[in-house]
Design a protein around this motif. Structure first.
Motif, PDB file in Angstrom:
ATOM      1  N   ALA A 120       0.821  -1.211   0.000  1.00  0.00           N
ATOM      2  CA  ALA A 120       0.000   0.000   0.000  1.00  0.00           C
ATOM      3  C   ALA A 120       0.856   1.262   0.000  1.00  0.00           C
ATOM      4  N   GLY A 121       1.951   1.254   0.756  1.00  0.00           N
ATOM      5  CA  GLY A 121       2.799   2.437   0.838  1.00  0.00           C
ATOM      6  C   GLY A 121       3.324   2.861  -0.519  1.00  0.00           C
ATOM      7  N   GLY A 122       3.766   1.891  -1.310  1.00  0.00           N
ATOM      8  CA  GLY A 122       4.276   2.210  -2.634  1.00  0.00           C
ATOM      9  C   GLY A 122       3.197   2.743  -3.558  1.00  0.00           C
ATOM     10  N   ILE A 123       2.032   2.095  -3.563  1.00  0.00           N
ATOM     11  CA  ILE A 123       0.950   2.509  -4.462  1.00  0.00           C
ATOM     12  C   ILE A 123       0.419   3.896  -4.095  1.00  0.00           C
ATOM     13  N   VAL A 124       0.139   4.105  -2.807  1.00  0.00           N
ATOM     14  CA  VAL A 124      -0.434   5.390  -2.376  1.00  0.00           C
ATOM     15  C   VAL A 124       0.538   6.535  -2.638  1.00  0.00           C
ATOM     16  N   SER A 125       1.807   6.345  -2.285  1.00  0.00           N
ATOM     17  CA  SER A 125       2.771   7.433  -2.491  1.00  0.00           C
ATOM     18  C   SER A 125       3.066   7.666  -3.973  1.00  0.00           C
ATOM     19  N   ASP A 126       2.976   6.631  -4.809  1.00  0.00           N
ATOM     20  CA  ASP A 126       3.128   6.828  -6.252  1.00  0.00           C
ATOM     21  C   ASP A 126       2.083   7.811  -6.778  1.00  0.00           C
ATOM     22  N   ARG A 127       0.880   7.757  -6.213  1.00  0.00           N
ATOM     23  CA  ARG A 127      -0.237   8.561  -6.705  1.00  0.00           C
ATOM     24  C   ARG A 127      -0.391   9.894  -5.973  1.00  0.00           C
ATOM     25  N   THR A 128       0.360  10.106  -4.913  1.00  0.00           N
ATOM     26  CA  THR A 128       0.206  11.322  -4.123  1.00  0.00           C
ATOM     27  C   THR A 128       0.757  12.539  -4.869  1.00  0.00           C
ATOM     28  N   ARG A 129      -0.037  13.604  -4.901  1.00  0.00           N
ATOM     29  CA  ARG A 129       0.393  14.858  -5.511  1.00  0.00           C
ATOM     30  C   ARG A 129       0.224  15.967  -4.476  1.00  0.00           C
ATOM     31  N   SER A 130       1.324  16.576  -4.089  1.00  0.00           N
ATOM     32  CA  SER A 130       1.276  17.628  -3.077  1.00  0.00           C
ATOM     33  C   SER A 130       2.478  18.548  -3.221  1.00  0.00           C
ATOM     34  N   ARG A 131       2.430  19.699  -2.585  1.00  0.00           N
ATOM     35  CA  ARG A 131       3.557  20.633  -2.627  1.00  0.00           C
ATOM     36  C   ARG A 131       4.767  20.072  -1.892  1.00  0.00           C
ATOM     37  N   TRP A 132       4.540  19.055  -1.052  1.00  0.00           N
ATOM     38  CA  TRP A 132       5.634  18.427  -0.294  1.00  0.00           C
ATOM     39  C   TRP A 132       6.179  17.179  -0.982  1.00  0.00           C
TER      40      TRP A 132
END
Length: 396
Positions: A54-66
């Protein structure tokens, strides 16, 4: 910064599993400590496999200024430091069975996101050095974890001591090495929930090198988890706590893991340099696996403290070389950079999935043939891991 954060993570894993948890389980379930420990580790390992993926999939899709990874990193850190004091005051097996899997989920989610930064932010020609640096976090974390936990005044204090460096070094990474914004990165398309689309997440397994690396990692970690998961009881019941220098199982485990750490530190950069020089990372990984198989047989021949010291020395050398280069090998067999987080999560999960089955396997082996049989099993599995690794072919 990745090295420091990873070391603080390993500090928690090792301090909890090798020092803090076994005495509590023994106190709460004295007549069924091995099977109870197996149950707890199995429950924790199930959540581990899910969180690494889950960590890899969720962070792959995360879009943020950070950035892609930072939000998940901070949230998983927060969940971990909230759960650790609860573990420290847990006074029943039921509570441990609830909180430990939650803690392992948060910590391994953190691990998946942290290591996904390796292919994100490190150039390919620097992966050998970077992998060695991060791999160095494992022996440093082991040394710090077992010693902080072993000499804490009580269980709660042990958990707090482990949480402090984790907090400091996580925020050191986040603040001193900020991730670039991911707001403008294209978002991978979303697909309807279906069995076909779910299985498509594992499409990388069809790649030969990826599949062999996956199998090698699974088998090697099965060996490691099966043996190391019962180190406290091996020292106490097989070697005899009275035969250790301080007459204490906790101190004996601390000494063994400290010896392993020192040798691990020695071999870390040497193995990375050697593999880079000959351009055969997979070959060196295979040789380390075969050597680990030989070393794992030593305690089966003699239940003595000197043999256990030799075992710790050998494991430090062989597993140290393996873990450092295995991380580099994992990055080399990733099919595409667009799904690096997902695919690296699959490989990380292959290293944690053995934790789901190893407690039950190890407990049944100990019950049937004693601790010598456990070491023989570990040696056979490590040899199979070497066979898989030696078949990987990567262009030089």
């Amino acid at each position: 910064m990745l090295f420091l954060a990873y070391a603080s993570l390993i500090t928690i894993f090792q301090g909890v599993q090798n020092i803090l948890l076994p005495p509590v389980v023994q106190r709460l379930a004295p007549d069924a400590k091995v099977s109870t420990m197996a149950l707890l580790i199995t429950l924790a390992s199930v959540t581990t496999v899910i969180s690494l993926f889950a960590g890899g999939i969720v962070s792959d899709r995360t879009r943020s200024r950070w950035g892609r990874r930072t939000p998940s990193l901070v949230l998983s850190w927060l969940a971990s430091v909230i759960l650790m004091p609860i573990m420290g005051i847990a006074d029943s097996i039921v509570l441990l069975a609830v909180v430990l899997p939650m803690l392992w989920f948060a910590l391994n989610y953190y691990q998946s996101v942290l290591l996904a930064a390796l292919p994100d932010r490190i150039a390919k020609d620097e992966l050998g050095f970077a992998s060695a640096a991060i791999g160095l976090g494992a022996p440093v974390g082991i040394f710090c974890g077992v010693n902080l936990a072993a000499f804490a005044s009580n269980t709660l204090a042990g958990y707090i001591l482990l949480a402090v460096p984790f907090t400091i070094l996580t925020w050191t990474l986040v603040l001193l090495e900020p991730e670039a914004s991911s707001v403008d990165m294209p978002v991978p398309p979303r697909h309807p929930m279906s069995l076909t689309n779910f299985l498509a997440q594992f499409s990388s397994v069809r790649e030969r090198n990826f599949a062999l690396a996956l199998a090698s990692r699974f088998l090697m970690f099965l060996c490691y988890f099966a043996v190391s998961g019962y180190m406290f009881y091996i020292v106490q019941d097989y070697i005899g706590a009275e035969n250790t220098p301080f007459g204490s199982a906790a101190a004996g485990v601390s000494i063994l893991l400290s010896v392993m750490t020192v040798t691990w530190l020695v071999v870390t950069f040497g193995s990375g340099y050697f593999a880079d020089r000959i351009g055969r990372t997979a070959l060196v990984v295979a040789l380390a696996s075969f050597a680990a198989a030989i070393v794992t047989l030593l305690p089966a021949a003699s239940a003595s403290w000197p043999i256990m010291l030799a075992f710790a020395l050998g494991i430090g050398l062989t597993f140290g070389a393996y873990f450092v280069l295995d991380l580099k090998l994992a990055t080399l067999v990733l099919p595409t950079p667009e799904t690096a987080g997902r695919d690296l999560g699959i490989l990380l999960a292959a290293g944690s999935a053995p934790g789901v089955i190893s407690p039950a396997i190890a407990a049944s082996i100990i019950e049937a043939g004693g601790y010598p049989a456990l070491f023989v099993f570990g040696a056979a599995i490590a040899a199979l891991a070497g066979v898989c690794a030696i078949r990987i072919r990567i262009a030089r």
